[in-house]
Design a protein around this motif. Structure first.
Motif, PDB file in Angstrom:
ATOM      1  N   VAL A 111       0.860  -1.185   0.000  1.00  0.00           N
ATOM      2  CA  VAL A 111       0.000   0.000   0.000  1.00  0.00           C
ATOM      3  C   VAL A 111       0.896   1.234   0.000  1.00  0.00           C
ATOM      4  O   VAL A 111       1.745   1.392   0.884  1.00  0.00           O
ATOM      5  N   ASN A 112       0.696   2.089  -0.979  1.00  0.00           N
ATOM      6  CA  ASN A 112       1.523   3.295  -1.101  1.00  0.00           C
ATOM      7  C   ASN A 112       0.691   4.534  -0.782  1.00  0.00           C
ATOM      8  O   ASN A 112      -0.525   4.548  -0.954  1.00  0.00           O
ATOM      9  N   MET A 113       1.372   5.547  -0.294  1.00  0.00           N
ATOM     10  CA  MET A 113       0.770   6.855  -0.009  1.00  0.00           C
ATOM     11  C   MET A 113      -0.336   6.773   1.045  1.00  0.00           C
ATOM     12  O   MET A 113      -1.358   7.451   0.965  1.00  0.00           O
ATOM     13  N   ALA A 114      -0.137   5.917   2.037  1.00  0.00           N
ATOM     14  CA  ALA A 114      -1.113   5.792   3.122  1.00  0.00           C
ATOM     15  C   ALA A 114      -0.849   6.855   4.187  1.00  0.00           C
ATOM     16  O   ALA A 114       0.296   7.189   4.475  1.00  0.00           O
ATOM     17  N   LYS A 115      -1.910   7.344   4.781  1.00  0.00           N
ATOM     18  CA  LYS A 115      -1.765   8.382   5.797  1.00  0.00           C
ATOM     19  C   LYS A 115      -1.415   7.815   7.164  1.00  0.00           C
ATOM     20  O   LYS A 115      -0.948   8.554   8.046  1.00  0.00           O
ATOM     21  N   SER A 116      -1.668   6.531   7.349  1.00  0.00           N
ATOM     22  CA  SER A 116      -1.390   5.909   8.645  1.00  0.00           C
ATOM     23  C   SER A 116      -1.317   4.404   8.474  1.00  0.00           C
ATOM     24  O   SER A 116      -1.812   3.862   7.478  1.00  0.00           O
ATOM     25  N   PRO A 117      -0.712   3.710   9.442  1.00  0.00           N
ATOM     26  CA  PRO A 117      -0.703   2.244   9.373  1.00  0.00           C
ATOM     27  C   PRO A 117      -2.116   1.669   9.356  1.00  0.00           C
ATOM     28  O   PRO A 117      -2.376   0.668   8.678  1.00  0.00           O
ATOM     29  N   ARG A 118      -3.027   2.300  10.064  1.00  0.00           N
ATOM     30  CA  ARG A 118      -4.405   1.813  10.100  1.00  0.00           C
ATOM     31  C   ARG A 118      -5.070   1.927   8.734  1.00  0.00           C
ATOM     32  O   ARG A 118      -5.788   1.013   8.308  1.00  0.00           O
ATOM     33  N   GLU A 119      -4.859   3.056   8.060  1.00  0.00           N
ATOM     34  CA  GLU A 119      -5.440   3.212   6.726  1.00  0.00           C
ATOM     35  C   GLU A 119      -4.869   2.175   5.775  1.00  0.00           C
ATOM     36  O   GLU A 119      -5.607   1.569   4.987  1.00  0.00           O
ATOM     37  N   ALA A 120      -3.568   1.944   5.832  1.00  0.00           N
ATOM     38  CA  ALA A 120      -2.939   0.962   4.962  1.00  0.00           C
ATOM     39  C   ALA A 120      -3.498  -0.432   5.217  1.00  0.00           C
ATOM     40  O   ALA A 120      -3.811  -1.177   4.268  1.00  0.00           O
ATOM     41  N   ALA A 121      -3.641  -0.793   6.486  1.00  0.00           N
ATOM     42  CA  ALA A 121      -4.174  -2.112   6.823  1.00  0.00           C
ATOM     43  C   ALA A 121      -5.608  -2.264   6.349  1.00  0.00           C
ATOM     44  O   ALA A 121      -6.018  -3.347   5.893  1.00  0.00           O
ATOM     45  N   ASP A 122      -6.381  -1.190   6.409  1.00  0.00           N
ATOM     46  CA  ASP A 122      -7.770  -1.230   5.960  1.00  0.00           C
ATOM     47  C   ASP A 122      -7.845  -1.411   4.449  1.00  0.00           C
ATOM     48  O   ASP A 122      -8.692  -2.157   3.939  1.00  0.00           O
ATOM     49  N   VAL A 123      -6.961  -0.724   3.730  1.00  0.00           N
ATOM     50  CA  VAL A 123      -6.909  -0.875   2.267  1.00  0.00           C
ATOM     51  C   VAL A 123      -6.592  -2.320   1.895  1.00  0.00           C
ATOM     52  O   VAL A 123      -7.250  -2.926   1.041  1.00  0.00           O
ATOM     53  N   PHE A 124      -5.587  -2.874   2.552  1.00  0.00           N
ATOM     54  CA  PHE A 124      -5.234  -4.262   2.264  1.00  0.00           C
ATOM     55  C   PHE A 124      -6.379  -5.206   2.609  1.00  0.00           C
ATOM     56  O   PHE A 124      -6.680  -6.137   1.856  1.00  0.00           O
ATOM     57  N   ARG A 125      -7.034  -4.987   3.747  1.00  0.00           N
ATOM     58  CA  ARG A 125      -8.115  -5.864   4.171  1.00  0.00           C
ATOM     59  C   ARG A 125      -9.229  -5.918   3.135  1.00  0.00           C
ATOM     60  O   ARG A 125      -9.755  -6.996   2.826  1.00  0.00           O
ATOM     61  N   LYS A 126      -9.578  -4.763   2.586  1.00  0.00           N
ATOM     62  CA  LYS A 126     -10.643  -4.725   1.575  1.00  0.00           C
ATOM     63  C   LYS A 126     -10.254  -5.534   0.343  1.00  0.00           C
ATOM     64  O   LYS A 126     -11.065  -6.301  -0.195  1.00  0.00           O
ATOM     65  N   LEU A 127      -9.019  -5.350  -0.122  1.00  0.00           N
ATOM     66  CA  LEU A 127      -8.574  -6.065  -1.314  1.00  0.00           C
ATOM     67  C   LEU A 127      -8.454  -7.561  -1.032  1.00  0.00           C
ATOM     68  O   LEU A 127      -8.863  -8.407  -1.850  1.00  0.00           O
ATOM     69  N   ASP A 128      -7.926  -7.895   0.121  1.00  0.00           N
ATOM     70  CA  ASP A 128      -7.742  -9.303   0.480  1.00  0.00           C
ATOM     71  C   ASP A 128      -9.087 -10.013   0.639  1.00  0.00           C
ATOM     72  O   ASP A 128      -9.241 -11.170   0.209  1.00  0.00           O
ATOM     73  N   THR A 129     -10.049  -9.335   1.209  1.00  0.00           N
ATOM     74  CA  THR A 129     -11.376  -9.934   1.389  1.00  0.00           C
ATOM     75  C   THR A 129     -12.020 -10.241   0.045  1.00  0.00           C
ATOM     76  O   THR A 129     -12.582 -11.331  -0.160  1.00  0.00           O
ATOM     77  N   ALA A 130     -11.938  -9.300  -0.890  1.00  0.00           N
ATOM     78  CA  ALA A 130     -12.522  -9.515  -2.216  1.00  0.00           C
ATOM     79  C   ALA A 130     -11.802 -10.632  -2.960  1.00  0.00           C
ATOM     80  O   ALA A 130     -12.436 -11.480  -3.603  1.00  0.00           O
ATOM     81  N   ALA A 131     -10.462 -10.649  -2.885  1.00  0.00           N
ATOM     82  CA  ALA A 131      -9.692 -11.676  -3.585  1.00  0.00           C
ATOM     83  C   ALA A 131      -9.976 -13.061  -3.015  1.00  0.00           C
ATOM     84  O   ALA A 131     -10.092 -14.048  -3.764  1.00  0.00           O
ATOM     85  N   ASP A 132     -10.130 -13.140  -1.705  1.00  0.00           N
ATOM     86  CA  ASP A 132     -10.410 -14.427  -1.070  1.00  0.00           C
ATOM     87  C   ASP A 132     -11.825 -14.911  -1.393  1.00  0.00           C
ATOM     88  O   ASP A 132     -12.043 -16.093  -1.701  1.00  0.00           O
ATOM     89  N   ARG A 133     -12.768 -14.001  -1.377  1.00  0.00           N
ATOM     90  CA  ARG A 133     -14.178 -14.386  -1.578  1.00  0.00           C
ATOM     91  C   ARG A 133     -14.480 -14.769  -3.014  1.00  0.00           C
ATOM     92  O   ARG A 133     -15.155 -15.771  -3.268  1.00  0.00           O
ATOM     93  N   PHE A 134     -13.973 -13.989  -3.964  1.00  0.00           N
ATOM     94  CA  PHE A 134     -14.368 -14.200  -5.352  1.00  0.00           C
ATOM     95  C   PHE A 134     -13.322 -14.930  -6.199  1.00  0.00           C
ATOM     96  O   PHE A 134     -13.654 -15.535  -7.218  1.00  0.00           O
ATOM     97  N   LEU A 135     -12.055 -14.854  -5.799  1.00  0.00           N
ATOM     98  CA  LEU A 135     -10.989 -15.484  -6.579  1.00  0.00           C
ATOM     99  C   LEU A 135     -10.339 -16.644  -5.844  1.00  0.00           C
ATOM    100  O   LEU A 135      -9.559 -17.380  -6.451  1.00  0.00           O
ATOM    101  N   HIS A 136     -10.635 -16.768  -4.557  1.00  0.00           N
ATOM    102  CA  HIS A 136     -10.042 -17.814  -3.718  1.00  0.00           C
ATOM    103  C   HIS A 136      -8.517 -17.727  -3.726  1.00  0.00           C
ATOM    104  O   HIS A 136      -7.812 -18.716  -3.820  1.00  0.00           O
ATOM    105  N   VAL A 137      -8.047 -16.480  -3.641  1.00  0.00           N
ATOM    106  CA  VAL A 137      -6.617 -16.196  -3.609  1.00  0.00           C
ATOM    107  C   VAL A 137      -6.299 -15.457  -2.318  1.00  0.00           C
ATOM    108  O   VAL A 137      -6.969 -14.469  -1.975  1.00  0.00           O
ATOM    109  N   ALA A 138      -5.317 -15.915  -1.602  1.00  0.00           N
ATOM    110  CA  ALA A 138      -4.882 -15.233  -0.387  1.00  0.00           C
ATOM    111  C   ALA A 138      -3.720 -14.304  -0.719  1.00  0.00           C
ATOM    112  O   ALA A 138      -2.727 -14.729  -1.310  1.00  0.00           O
ATOM    113  N   LEU A 139      -3.860 -13.054  -0.364  1.00  0.00           N
ATOM    114  CA  LEU A 139      -2.820 -12.068  -0.636  1.00  0.00           C
ATOM    115  C   LEU A 139      -1.877 -11.950   0.554  1.00  0.00           C
ATOM    116  O   LEU A 139      -2.249 -12.213   1.688  1.00  0.00           O
TER     117      LEU A 139
END
Length: 288
Positions: free
Chosen positions: A191-219
């Motif tokens: 995650v680039n250009m994040a304002k805080s560690p929390r924002e970065a973790a939230d961005v990753f969580r959203k992408l990881d959740t979608a990839a796991d649910r619809f693509l069955h891929v763990a990031l």
């Protein structure tokens, strides 16, 4: 800038055993997320750690790595594909000991290489006469054939995403194409250009959740680069951030990412026929 061929330093090849080059593609679903900046600075950090680093600007029709670093190459990969020059003619020295294979800019014919051009580029890599520990591939943005070819050829793929919703959507699209068309199952996310560690973790969580649910891929989350006012200052001066502001928050984060990369398992076997070609063509003459 005058291009120069790789010249072994005294004892360099003789003392280093032949090893498999670590090939890492850095991609993004959309432009403007700072991918090229990450590549340039991580390359410098790896070089400072003693790695022999070659950076391939694989955004072949809209390359800008050379501009970012203030390089003025006389020739580019366009000349290699045209058959008028070799890679030794094209490679230029970058800051911090890295070497750069510059791409062309404003050449639409190169935005989608055909099979013959892909093979020609791979074969030309055989002309390199000095070892490469890490090959960083700065792909273009999006899901073009060039992006998917270079990303699928790498041992590791880092997908750079920013907190913007469109960046998340496009990163998911890239992962979807690579998963369904190229059977890729392993992706690292930065995650680039994040304002805080929390924002970065939230961005990753959203992408990881979608990839796991619809693509069955763990990031795999490899961290974040904080938003940093020193980054645009370095860009305006056409210098690497690590060169001008090594103590800045973003520079420190990219140095830490380079440290992580050094700890990643080194490739033992090529993962595919494509990487087998990369590997064969990137091997040094050390064993000869």
């Amino acid at each position: 800038m005058q291009s120069r061929s790789f010249t072994p330093m005294a004892g360099d090849l003789a003392e280093r055993p032949a090893a498999m080059t670590q090939v890492i593609a850095v991609a993004s679903g959309k432009g403007g997320v700072g991918k090229t900046n990450v590549v340039a600075n991580v390359a410098m950090a790896l070089s400072k750690s003693g790695q022999r680093v070659l950076v391939l600007d694989a955004d072949l029709g809209l390359g800008n790595l050379d501009v970012l670093l203030g390089l003025v190459p006389e020739h580019t990969i366009e000349h290699v594909l045209a058959g008028t020059h070799t890679l030794d003619d094209v490679i230029v020295d970058g800051p911090g000991g890295i070497r750069v294979l510059p791409a062309s800019s404003g050449v639409p014919q190169l935005t989608a290489l055909n099979d013959t051009q892909q093979m020609l580029l791979l074969e030309q890599l055989e002309t390199l006469s000095r070892g490469v520990d890490v090959l960083l591939i700065d792909t273009g943005a999006g899901i073009s054939p060039n992006v998917t070819f270079f990303t699928s050829s790498a041992q590791d793929a880092i997908v750079v995403v920013s907190p913007e919703p469109t960046s998340l959507t496009d990163a998911y699209a890239l992962i979807k194409v690579l998963t369904r068309q190229y059977r890729e199952r392993r992706f690292k996310v930065l995650v680039n250009m994040a304002k805080s560690p929390r924002e970065a973790a939230d961005v990753f969580r959203k992408l990881d959740t979608a990839a796991d649910r619809f693509l069955h891929v763990a990031l795999e989350y490899v961290g974040y680069i904080p938003q940093d006012d020193y980054v645009p200052l370095a860009v305006m001066q056409q210098k690497a951030l690590l060169e001008l502001f090594p103590a800045s928050p973003a520079a420190q984060a990219m140095t830490r990412l380079a440290g992580q990369i050094l700890q990643w398992p080194k490739p033992i076997f090529p993962k595919s026929a494509v990487q087998l070609l990369w590997q064969r063509l990137l091997q040094t003459t050390a064993a000869m």
